[in-house]
Motif scaffolding. Structure first.
Motif, mmCIF file in Angstrom:
data_model
loop_
_atom_site.group_PDB
_atom_site.id
_atom_site.type_symbol
_atom_site.label_atom_id
_atom_site.label_comp_id
_atom_site.label_asym_id
_atom_site.label_seq_id
_atom_site.Cartn_x
_atom_site.Cartn_y
_atom_site.Cartn_z
ATOM 1 N N GLY A 244 -19.347 101.716 -47.520
ATOM 2 C CA GLY A 244 -18.962 102.090 -48.875
ATOM 3 C C GLY A 244 -18.080 101.093 -49.585
ATOM 4 N N LEU B 11 -20.145 107.330 -53.052
ATOM 5 C CA LEU B 11 -19.985 107.063 -51.622
ATOM 6 C C LEU B 11 -21.039 107.811 -50.804
ATOM 7 N N TRP C 131 -15.934 101.874 -52.715
ATOM 8 C CA TRP C 131 -16.133 103.282 -53.053
ATOM 9 C C TRP C 131 -15.499 104.233 -52.040
ATOM 10 N N VAL C 132 -14.822 103.691 -51.063
ATOM 11 C CA VAL C 132 -14.104 104.528 -50.088
ATOM 12 C C VAL C 132 -12.679 104.747 -50.596
#
Length: 427
Positions: free
Chosen positions: A46, A112, A49-50
């Motif tokens: 990810g 995610l 996006w984490v």
């Protein structure tokens, strides 16, 4: 020198990073029957996006090279800047999937989950080595690249090619040219270390920047802060209180700050602030490439790179995905770059000679200079589609005109509806 590759070769390729670009690149390399290893320093896919609630507590500006680095720059309330149809790939769409947040501009959790499903669906998850941080890449005899992986005892593996997909939203770029900023005695933070508004309760906050993050974070903070003052270098802004807010103002560029907390804006207004929050972007950062001596970062220009992807001296054995920005079909662009690299490494697409690529690079630099475009915008595509169209034609996967139309409309809507663009945009 550029390297000739037979179309029958199956290469051993390292991909650095398992974010959007790394996952796409691994998928395209696997499709071309290459042997792929993805090195990911965290324990999940990810990339940017984490969400990580941790921040760099001891260095709010993220300037200390020896600090304990937190990779993520996501804030809790972040939603996508692009509408759902633009957040997918040519054969794997977010538009027709939902993970609990079906809004046109979903929150980061939705993206995610989409990327996690993508990694599983195409078998990419099986070639990822988690908790494996690349600390060095070096040239070896015989056109090989040695990758050194840290984490306790360093280990080295030799690959035929390396694709860099490590993202560029971790190393803060700050407004350190403001007169008096070195004498500022109060708190400074970069948006990299912003997560939730509560720490700004009852504070007077100056936010520097006029991009989506600056606007989002300003509104977030305004729910708890005493005052929020946005400062922008853009010539398009007017100094005024922002519609719909009792405690938020737009200002021109900061003229000067003082050690006692005063901030003076170019329109002449002076305030006393508690915090300066830099929403001023990020630097490209490739510390693991130092020993190659092939690629350098100068004022956020990564170069020399042919079409933002290949260093002519090592093409196609060293490549980058995801450096370009200010592009409405960003995810599709990542996919096209990944396809180009995979096809070039398979010998199915030929690159120009090293000299021809360098001529193209310097032509781009010269055009920027003639148009008085600062060096730091080298990789900005200025929301134009020529580059994406060139890539699409080159790899045989053109971007649908409807997506370009959605991108153009979304951008125009954002500009004209700053306070409500995500919730009022319709296709």
């Amino acid at each position: 020198m550029t390297m000739t590759i037979s179309s029958t070769d199956s290469l051993n390729v390292a991909v650095i990073g398992a974010g959007t670009c790394g996952l796409l690149t691994a998928r395209e390399l696997l499709r071309q029957n290459h042997r792929v290893t993805v090195f990911e320093k965290s324990d999940r896919v990810g990339g940017t996006w984490v969400y990580d609630s941790q921040i760099e507590v001891d260095d709010g500006l993220g300037l200390d090279p020896n600090r304990s680095v937190v990779h993520s720059s996501l804030y809790s309330s972040l939603r996508t800047n692009l509408p759902r149809p633009l957040m997918g790939f040519s054969d794997y769409s977010l538009e027709h999937r939902s993970y609990g947040d079906s809004r046109m501009f979903p929150g980061h959790e939705e993206v995610l989950k989409f990327l996690e499903d993508f990694a599983n669906e195409f078998g990419v998850i099986e070639v990822i080595r988690f908790k494996s941080e690349v600390v060095g890449v070096e040239l070896r005899d015989g056109n090989k690249l040695a990758v050194e992986v840290g984490g306790g005892t360093a280990e080295e593996e030799v690959f035929d090619a390396v694709v860099v997909c490590n993202g560029h939203h971790t190393q803060p770029r700050v407004a350190n040219d403001i007169p008096g900023i070195q004498e500022w005695s109060r708190k400074q933070v970069h948006s990299h270390n912003y997560r939730v508004p509560e720490p700004y309760r009852d504070q007077v906050v100056v936010v520097i920047g006029n991009g989506p993050s600056a606007l989002d974070i300003s509104r977030d903070i305004a729910t708890v802060a005493k005052e929020v003052h946005l400062s922008s270098r853009s010539s398009d802004v007017k100094a005024s209180r922002l519609d719909g807010y009792e405690n938020m103002w737009q200002h021109l560029e900061i003229n000067r700050v003082f050690g006692d907390g005063r901030v003076v804006f170019q329109e002449g207004l002076s305030i006393e602030a508690d915090i300066i929050l830099h929403c001023t972007g990020y630097k490209y950062h490739f510390p693991f490439l130092r020993k190659t001596g092939v690629v350098h970062v100068d004022d956020n220009r990564v170069g020399p790179l042919y079409k933002h992807v290949f260093p002519p001296q090592l093409a196609p054995r060293l490549a980058f995905v995801g450096l370009s920005y200010n592009q409405g079909v960003l995810f599709r662009m990542f996919e096209l770059q990944a396809k180009w690299i995979a096809l070039a490494l398979s010998g199915k697409i030929s690159l120009p000679s090293q000299d021809e690529m360098l001529i193209d690079v310097h032509k781009h630099y010269q055009e920027m200079e003639e148009n008085e475009i600062p060096k730091r915008y080298t990789h900005s595509l200025n929301f134009q589609f020529e580059y994406v169209e060139w890539l699409g034609a080159h790899v045989g996967c053109e971007v649908d005109d409807q997506l370009k139309h959605i991108s153009k409309n979304a951008r125009e809507h954002f500009i004209s509806h700053l306070n409500s663009s995500r919730d009022t945009f319709v296709i």
